[in-house]
Design a protein around this motif. Structure first.
Motif, short mmCIF file in Angstrom:
data_model
loop_
_atom_site.label_atom_id
_atom_site.label_comp_id
_atom_site.label_asym_id
_atom_site.label_seq_id
_atom_site.Cartn_x
_atom_site.Cartn_y
_atom_site.Cartn_z
N GLU A 190 0.84 -1.18 0.00
CA GLU A 190 0.00 0.00 0.00
C GLU A 190 0.89 1.24 0.00
O GLU A 190 1.79 1.37 0.82
CB GLU A 190 -0.93 0.00 1.22
N VAL A 191 0.62 2.16 -0.96
CA VAL A 191 1.43 3.37 -1.11
C VAL A 191 0.52 4.59 -1.18
O VAL A 191 -0.63 4.51 -1.60
CB VAL A 191 2.32 3.31 -2.37
N VAL A 192 1.05 5.74 -0.76
CA VAL A 192 0.28 6.97 -0.89
C VAL A 192 0.22 7.35 -2.36
O VAL A 192 1.16 7.09 -3.13
CB VAL A 192 0.89 8.11 -0.05
N PRO A 193 -0.87 7.97 -2.81
CA PRO A 193 -0.98 8.35 -4.22
C PRO A 193 0.10 9.33 -4.67
O PRO A 193 0.59 9.26 -5.80
CB PRO A 193 -2.37 8.96 -4.31
N PHE A 194 0.48 10.28 -3.78
CA PHE A 194 1.50 11.26 -4.12
C PHE A 194 2.84 10.55 -4.32
O PHE A 194 3.38 9.96 -3.40
CB PHE A 194 1.62 12.31 -3.02
N GLY A 195 3.36 10.59 -5.52
CA GLY A 195 4.65 9.98 -5.79
C GLY A 195 4.64 8.47 -5.83
O GLY A 195 5.68 7.85 -5.62
N TRP A 196 3.48 7.87 -6.12
CA TRP A 196 3.42 6.41 -6.11
C TRP A 196 4.39 5.80 -7.12
O TRP A 196 4.94 4.71 -6.88
CB TRP A 196 2.00 5.91 -6.37
N ALA A 197 4.61 6.50 -8.24
CA ALA A 197 5.52 5.96 -9.26
C ALA A 197 6.96 5.92 -8.74
O ALA A 197 7.73 5.01 -9.07
CB ALA A 197 5.44 6.80 -10.53
N ALA A 198 7.32 6.91 -7.90
CA ALA A 198 8.67 6.89 -7.31
C ALA A 198 8.81 5.72 -6.35
O ALA A 198 9.86 5.05 -6.32
CB ALA A 198 8.93 8.21 -6.59
N ALA A 199 7.77 5.46 -5.55
CA ALA A 199 7.80 4.31 -4.65
C ALA A 199 7.89 3.02 -5.46
O ALA A 199 8.64 2.10 -5.10
CB ALA A 199 6.57 4.30 -3.76
N SER A 200 7.14 2.96 -6.55
CA SER A 200 7.17 1.77 -7.41
C SER A 200 8.56 1.54 -7.97
O SER A 200 9.06 0.41 -8.02
CB SER A 200 6.15 1.93 -8.55
N ALA A 201 9.23 2.61 -8.40
CA ALA A 201 10.58 2.49 -8.95
C ALA A 201 11.56 1.99 -7.89
O ALA A 201 12.44 1.17 -8.17
CB ALA A 201 11.03 3.83 -9.51
N ALA A 202 11.41 2.49 -6.66
CA ALA A 202 12.30 2.06 -5.58
C ALA A 202 12.07 0.58 -5.26
O ALA A 202 13.03 -0.16 -5.00
CB ALA A 202 12.08 2.92 -4.34
N ILE A 203 10.81 0.16 -5.27
CA ILE A 203 10.51 -1.26 -5.03
C ILE A 203 11.10 -2.11 -6.14
O ILE A 203 11.69 -3.18 -5.89
CB ILE A 203 8.99 -1.47 -4.93
N ALA A 204 10.97 -1.66 -7.38
CA ALA A 204 11.50 -2.40 -8.52
C ALA A 204 13.01 -2.57 -8.41
O ALA A 204 13.56 -3.65 -8.66
CB ALA A 204 11.15 -1.68 -9.82
N THR A 205 13.69 -1.51 -7.99
CA THR A 205 15.15 -1.58 -7.83
C THR A 205 15.54 -2.52 -6.69
O THR A 205 16.45 -3.33 -6.83
CB THR A 205 15.71 -0.18 -7.55
N GLY A 206 14.82 -2.42 -5.59
CA GLY A 206 15.16 -3.23 -4.43
C GLY A 206 14.86 -4.70 -4.58
O GLY A 206 15.61 -5.55 -4.10
N LEU A 207 13.73 -5.02 -5.23
CA LEU A 207 13.29 -6.41 -5.32
C LEU A 207 13.52 -7.05 -6.68
O LEU A 207 13.37 -8.26 -6.83
CB LEU A 207 11.80 -6.49 -4.97
N GLY A 208 13.87 -6.24 -7.68
CA GLY A 208 14.11 -6.79 -9.00
C GLY A 208 12.86 -7.28 -9.70
O GLY A 208 12.92 -8.24 -10.49
N VAL A 209 11.73 -6.65 -9.40
CA VAL A 209 10.46 -7.00 -10.04
C VAL A 209 9.80 -5.72 -10.54
O VAL A 209 10.23 -4.61 -10.20
CB VAL A 209 9.50 -7.72 -9.07
N THR A 210 8.76 -5.87 -11.34
CA THR A 210 8.01 -4.73 -11.83
C THR A 210 6.66 -4.67 -11.11
O THR A 210 5.76 -5.47 -11.42
CB THR A 210 7.78 -4.81 -13.35
N PRO A 211 6.49 -3.78 -10.13
CA PRO A 211 5.20 -3.67 -9.44
C PRO A 211 4.10 -3.25 -10.41
O PRO A 211 4.34 -2.49 -11.35
CB PRO A 211 5.46 -2.58 -8.39
#
Length: 229
Positions: free
Chosen positions: A138-159
């Motif tokens: 669960e992510v806040v709407p503000f900047g959700w794409a930035a959170a998604s990018a950080a998750i992608a980098t950390g976990l090696g997946v595409t949220p």
């Protein structure tokens, strides 16, 4: 299986004693538990106001005659005797993935403040290793794409941003859900530790070390698993 799910809901409702402060989970099996608990209340079981973990659960609890606490108030409960909830996956250590119904934040609050957290599932939710079910974050709407990018980098997946009719799904808390296709999680605690500090991440669907017991509905009835200390 539907009859087995009713049996597991009844077994969970039978755990409740008069005066217990309860957390009411979300999802199909948890709603059967709410119905079973409502029948006990109608038969004379007295309870203080419970915590509902979703708007759907609130509606079901009110319909069942179960009193509810206002979690937005300053005097809202900060401790529960028992929280009962479903899960999308459960492994042998009783770690789980939750959030398929987008209620993971409220569910984790209830589970964390409960003296005893019990999950009720059907046999299809048991897995050897978590991850087959995409991990909700669960992510806040503000900047959700930035959170998604950080998750992608950390976990090696595409949220994947979870969608509803007309746009992104919005949780009861006004947030978005990113579903992370991990396939297999070797170390659930490590994944949890990676996700929690990311700015914009409100909560993730890994429930590690929280459940004391899991009741499993199967063709032969109810099976109980207890976490080893």
């Amino acid at each position: 299986m539907s009859e087995a799910k009713r049996q597991v809901a009844e077994a969970a409702a039978a755990m409740v004693k008069p005066g217990m402060r309860l957390g009411l989970g979300s999802g199909s099996t948890a709603l059967l538990y709410v119905e079973a608990l409502g029948r006990r209340v109608a038969s004379g079981l007295t309870l203080p106001p419970a915590i509902a973990t979703s708007k759907a659960t609130e509606e079901a609890a009110r319909a069942a005659g179960i009193p509810l606490a206002d979690m937005m108030s300053a005097d809202a409960p900060t401790r529960l005797d028992l929280a009962v909830d479903g899960a999308d996956e459960v492994d042998a250590d009783l770690s789980a993935i939750k959030g398929g119904g987008a209620c993971l934040l409220r569910e984790k609050i209830a589970a964390t403040i409960a003296d005893r957290f019990v999950m009720i599932v059907d046999a299809s939710k048991r897995v050897e290793r978590l991850g087959r079910f995409p991990l909700p974050v669960e992510v806040v709407p503000f900047g959700w794409a930035a959170a998604s990018a950080a998750i992608a980098t950390g976990l090696g997946v595409t949220p994947v941003l979870r969608m509803a009719e007309g746009g992104p799904l919005v949780t009861d808390n006004g947030n978005y859900i990113l579903d992370c296709p991990l396939e297999a999680i070797a170390d659930a605690r490590a994944v949890a530790d990676l996700l929690s500090p990311i700015p914009g991440v409100v909560e993730h669907g890994l429930f590690v070390g929280l459940a004391e017991e899991v009741l499993i509905a199967g063709p032969e009835g109810v099976t109980r698993l207890t976490r080893t200390p």
